[in-house]
Design a protein around this motif. Structure first.
Motif, PDB file in Angstrom:
ATOM      1  N   GLY A 117       0.808  -1.208   0.000  1.00  0.00           N
ATOM      2  CA  GLY A 117       0.000   0.000   0.000  1.00  0.00           C
ATOM      3  C   GLY A 117       0.837   1.251   0.000  1.00  0.00           C
ATOM      4  O   GLY A 117       2.061   1.216   0.194  1.00  0.00           O
ATOM      5  N   TYR A 118       0.156   2.360  -0.223  1.00  0.00           N
ATOM      6  CA  TYR A 118       0.769   3.684  -0.145  1.00  0.00           C
ATOM      7  C   TYR A 118      -0.141   4.561   0.701  1.00  0.00           C
ATOM      8  O   TYR A 118      -1.353   4.612   0.464  1.00  0.00           O
ATOM      9  CB  TYR A 118       0.971   4.312  -1.526  1.00  0.00           C
ATOM     10  N   GLN A 119       0.440   5.238   1.674  1.00  0.00           N
ATOM     11  CA  GLN A 119      -0.303   6.120   2.565  1.00  0.00           C
ATOM     12  C   GLN A 119       0.272   7.521   2.447  1.00  0.00           C
ATOM     13  O   GLN A 119       1.488   7.699   2.529  1.00  0.00           O
ATOM     14  CB  GLN A 119      -0.159   5.604   3.999  1.00  0.00           C
ATOM     15  N   GLN A 120      -0.589   8.508   2.234  1.00  0.00           N
ATOM     16  CA  GLN A 120      -0.149   9.902   2.102  1.00  0.00           C
ATOM     17  C   GLN A 120      -0.738  10.726   3.241  1.00  0.00           C
ATOM     18  O   GLN A 120      -1.951  10.826   3.373  1.00  0.00           O
ATOM     19  CB  GLN A 120      -0.580  10.498   0.758  1.00  0.00           C
ATOM     20  N   GLY A 121       0.143  11.289   4.063  1.00  0.00           N
ATOM     21  CA  GLY A 121      -0.287  12.129   5.171  1.00  0.00           C
ATOM     22  C   GLY A 121      -0.686  13.513   4.695  1.00  0.00           C
ATOM     23  O   GLY A 121      -0.135  14.047   3.737  1.00  0.00           O
ATOM     24  N   LEU A 122      -1.654  14.076   5.387  1.00  0.00           N
ATOM     25  CA  LEU A 122      -2.123  15.442   5.151  1.00  0.00           C
ATOM     26  C   LEU A 122      -2.259  16.093   6.518  1.00  0.00           C
ATOM     27  O   LEU A 122      -3.347  16.424   6.953  1.00  0.00           O
ATOM     28  CB  LEU A 122      -3.468  15.430   4.412  1.00  0.00           C
ATOM     29  N   GLY A 123      -1.137  16.229   7.237  1.00  0.00           N
ATOM     30  CA  GLY A 123      -1.179  16.664   8.627  1.00  0.00           C
ATOM     31  C   GLY A 123      -1.552  15.475   9.490  1.00  0.00           C
ATOM     32  O   GLY A 123      -1.013  14.394   9.332  1.00  0.00           O
TER      33      GLY A 123
END
Length: 155
Positions: A118-124
């Motif tokens: 998987g790929y996880q992208q943080g936004l704060g």
């Protein structure tokens, strides 16, 4: 003993060993997607998870390990499936994380082991993710696959 129990236990041990030296983060998420089997049947799926990730500096800068408990239900399915999973990954890009994941699934239907990425992208403090898993079902059940999108919060 399920085939992937050893990797799950190893990831949990990494979390516990490195968690004493470095603070980790708890994450809670909701997710939804699509699952399919070799016989051509396709179903929607929805679920939730709670997990804990921690840095594993012994393996390199940005490497992390995590554990996760989840619950999922297929649209039109006969019941609820629970899972215990472990993931190992590396921080990439700005607030991103690329990881591999393995788990053991139980509840309604056949028990199964899974492996995926998987790929996880943080936004704060919040994040979005996309994840693929391949399931190896116990008994004579056909293998299956799932792609999910998830949104969560970490603290």
């Amino acid at each position: 003993m399920p085939r992937l129990t050893l990797p799950i236990m190893a990831a949990m041990a990494l979390c516990l060993a490195s968690g004493a030296a470095q603070a980790g983060e708890i994450r809670i998420e909701g997710r939804g997607g699509v699952s399919w089997q070799g016989n051509g049947s396709t179903k929607g799926t929805a679920g939730a998870a709670i997990g804990y990730d921690t840095a594993v500096s012994a393996l390199g800068n940005g490497v992390f390990a995590g554990i996760e408990e989840s619950v999922d239900r297929s649209a039109g399915g006969s019941g609820t499936r629970w899972a215990t999973s472990a993931r190992l990954g590396i921080k990439v890009l700005s607030l991103g994380a690329l990881y591999g994941i393995t788990g053991y699934h139980y509840g309604s239907g056949p028990n199964a082991t899974s492996i995926g990425a998987g790929y996880q992208q943080g936004l704060g403090p919040v994040y979005g993710k996309v994840e693929y898993r391949h399931y190896i079902n116990e008994g004579a059940w056909r293998p299956g696959d799932t792609v999910t999108l998830g949104f969560g919060v970490k603290f």
